[in-house]
Design an enzyme around this catalytic site. Sequence first.
Site, PDB file in Angstrom:
ATOM      1  N   LYS A   1      29.924 -25.574  -3.433  1.00 37.22           N
ATOM      2  CA  LYS A   1      31.360 -25.352  -3.332  1.00 37.22           C
ATOM      3  C   LYS A   1      31.817 -25.055  -1.907  1.00 37.22           C
ATOM      4  O   LYS A   1      31.106 -24.405  -1.142  1.00 37.22           O
ATOM      5  CB  LYS A   1      31.744 -24.175  -4.249  1.00 37.22           C
TER       6      LYS A   1
ATOM      7  N   GLU B   1      21.027 -34.882 -18.316  1.00 37.30           N
ATOM      8  CA  GLU B   1      22.377 -34.920 -18.860  1.00 37.30           C
ATOM      9  C   GLU B   1      23.028 -36.249 -18.505  1.00 37.30           C
ATOM     10  O   GLU B   1      22.649 -36.899 -17.512  1.00 37.30           O
ATOM     11  CB  GLU B   1      23.234 -33.785 -18.294  1.00 37.30           C
TER      12      GLU B   1
ATOM     13  N   GLU C   1      26.506 -24.220 -17.326  1.00 41.88           N
ATOM     14  CA  GLU C   1      25.535 -23.134 -17.187  1.00 41.88           C
ATOM     15  C   GLU C   1      26.282 -21.823 -17.022  1.00 41.88           C
ATOM     16  O   GLU C   1      27.488 -21.798 -16.768  1.00 41.88           O
ATOM     17  CB  GLU C   1      24.635 -23.368 -15.976  1.00 41.88           C
TER      18      GLU C   1
ATOM     19  N   GLU D   1      30.229 -21.821 -16.210  1.00 43.37           N
ATOM     20  CA  GLU D   1      30.688 -23.003 -15.493  1.00 43.37           C
ATOM     21  C   GLU D   1      30.883 -24.180 -16.459  1.00 43.37           C
ATOM     22  O   GLU D   1      30.014 -24.468 -17.285  1.00 43.37           O
ATOM     23  CB  GLU D   1      29.695 -23.371 -14.395  1.00 43.37           C
TER      24      GLU D   1
ATOM     25  N   GLY E   1      23.534 -26.225  -6.769  1.00 44.29           N
ATOM     26  CA  GLY E   1      23.526 -27.642  -6.451  1.00 44.29           C
ATOM     27  C   GLY E   1      22.161 -28.201  -6.081  1.00 44.29           C
ATOM     28  O   GLY E   1      22.023 -29.400  -5.841  1.00 44.29           O
TER      29      GLY E   1
ATOM     30  N   ARG F   1      25.543 -13.146 -12.682  1.00 41.30           N
ATOM     31  CA  ARG F   1      25.677 -12.326 -11.479  1.00 41.30           C
ATOM     32  C   ARG F   1      27.113 -12.422 -10.993  1.00 41.30           C
ATOM     33  O   ARG F   1      27.915 -13.163 -11.553  1.00 41.30           O
ATOM     34  CB  ARG F   1      24.760 -12.860 -10.378  1.00 41.30           C
TER      35      ARG F   1
ATOM     36  N   LYS G   1      18.155 -32.481 -13.745  1.00 40.89           N
ATOM     37  CA  LYS G   1      18.493 -31.163 -13.213  1.00 40.89           C
ATOM     38  C   LYS G   1      17.326 -30.210 -13.409  1.00 40.89           C
ATOM     39  O   LYS G   1      16.693 -30.197 -14.477  1.00 40.89           O
ATOM     40  CB  LYS G   1      19.724 -30.590 -13.929  1.00 40.89           C
TER      41      LYS G   1
ATOM     42  N   LYS H   1      18.893 -23.782 -17.639  1.00 41.46           N
ATOM     43  CA  LYS H   1      19.929 -24.676 -18.141  1.00 41.46           C
ATOM     44  C   LYS H   1      19.629 -25.112 -19.575  1.00 41.46           C
ATOM     45  O   LYS H   1      20.531 -25.290 -20.386  1.00 41.46           O
ATOM     46  CB  LYS H   1      20.068 -25.874 -17.212  1.00 41.46           C
TER      47      LYS H   1
END
Length: 445
Positions: free
Chosen positions: A236, A199, A286, A273, A164, A290, A157, A116
């Site tokens: 998600k 952040e 980020e 994202e 997540g 893939r 993070k 990140k």
Amino acid sequence: MFKKILIANRGEIALRVIRTAREMGVKTVVVYSTADEKSLPVLLADESVCVGPPASNQSYLNIPNILSAALMTGAEAIHPGYGFMAENPDFAEMCREHGIVFIGPTPESMRALGSKAGGREIAAMSKVPVVPGTGVLADTDAALLAAKQIGYPVLLKASAGGGGRGQKVIRTQDELAKGFAQAQEEARLYFGDPAIIMEKFLEEFRHVEVQVMGDGQGHVIHIGERDCSIQRRNQKLIEEAPSTLPESLRQEILAAGVRLAQHVNYAGAGTLEFIVDRDGNYYFMEMNTRIQVEHCVSEEISGLDFVKLQLEIAAGYGLKLQQEDIVLQGHAIECRLNAEDPDKDFRPAAGKMDDVHFAGGPGVRVDSHAYSGYVIPPHYDSLIGKLIVHHDTREQAIARMKRALEETVIQGPKTTIPLYIKIMDNPFYKRGAVMTNFLKTRMEM
């Protein structure tokens, strides 16, 4: 084109790759753990190789065994799917050293974008906005100073994190010292890297991501965006494409995603994202280097096969598509069918699936490795499969998804299906008022 590829993954994504490869005349080898011996990918692949016991670090993360399986079976390339080895630049580099093509970006691109902290630096160079924050924090004192400058609440993070995991919200200075140590330990546990960034924590926002394809030579196109705001524990549950953002904002985010991917000469499928706040400001979070779980909704509105594009790019055929070739039609929604109990904080529900009947009919797609009698192993994630619908408008897609959910029967473990039926009826969801705190603020659980 490759004659044979190895799939270093399991579950529905392994089956997804097998299906496209078979249509292209490419033979497949699937690696599996002893827990997955009777899984559908193992049954349907041309060849299968057991690479270890159920624990991921002894099987699906076992690089020597996976490479040995590829060399032993004569596989020319490895498709990593998502998760496991998909974003491991060391694995991609070892594939290269052994003369095996890694179906994905170069190790160099993965290293540049894989953390990140690195992603934030590249975003800044690409003139893409990021949430106010830091690079990797050296210690608690650095974290305290950064939080004072950014302003509480803040979000810690894992720099190497994803899915997540390795995230912790800090609301006061008193919470920070303990929270920083906990975040480091979680980062070390989940990702083998204790590096932490900070952040500004936004209480309410939308999660929007841009799908890109690149040829590794600077040619990058986008294939629209997805809204992935409905989540639990930062993971998600429902995704849809396109989003309901204003058109001008959509185009700005799409352009930002392409610009950032071009900066690293990105090759293959990737997802950038972003978060979008209530005022319409957007920030890069980020890049996932893939294919994504939710790639299906973008396939449905574009008519493209992303795995086919991945194989063609990796085989040296390049990316023949230009941006003007991408025509997005209709609306698609995906519900992740998880073996979880929503009434008990989404507790995983492994076990035998006594009976399974998936929905069908016009505009309905099911990507699943499950079948009647299949036993969901407790060692991996709880995803049973994905139910995807496509229709002309969002309103029609919601009605189709509700019908498909009601038509789907899974007897045995608890699933998220009843929750999704409620969401399809939710007035906030119907009008597109979705944020990442949707389940807490707009649903009666």
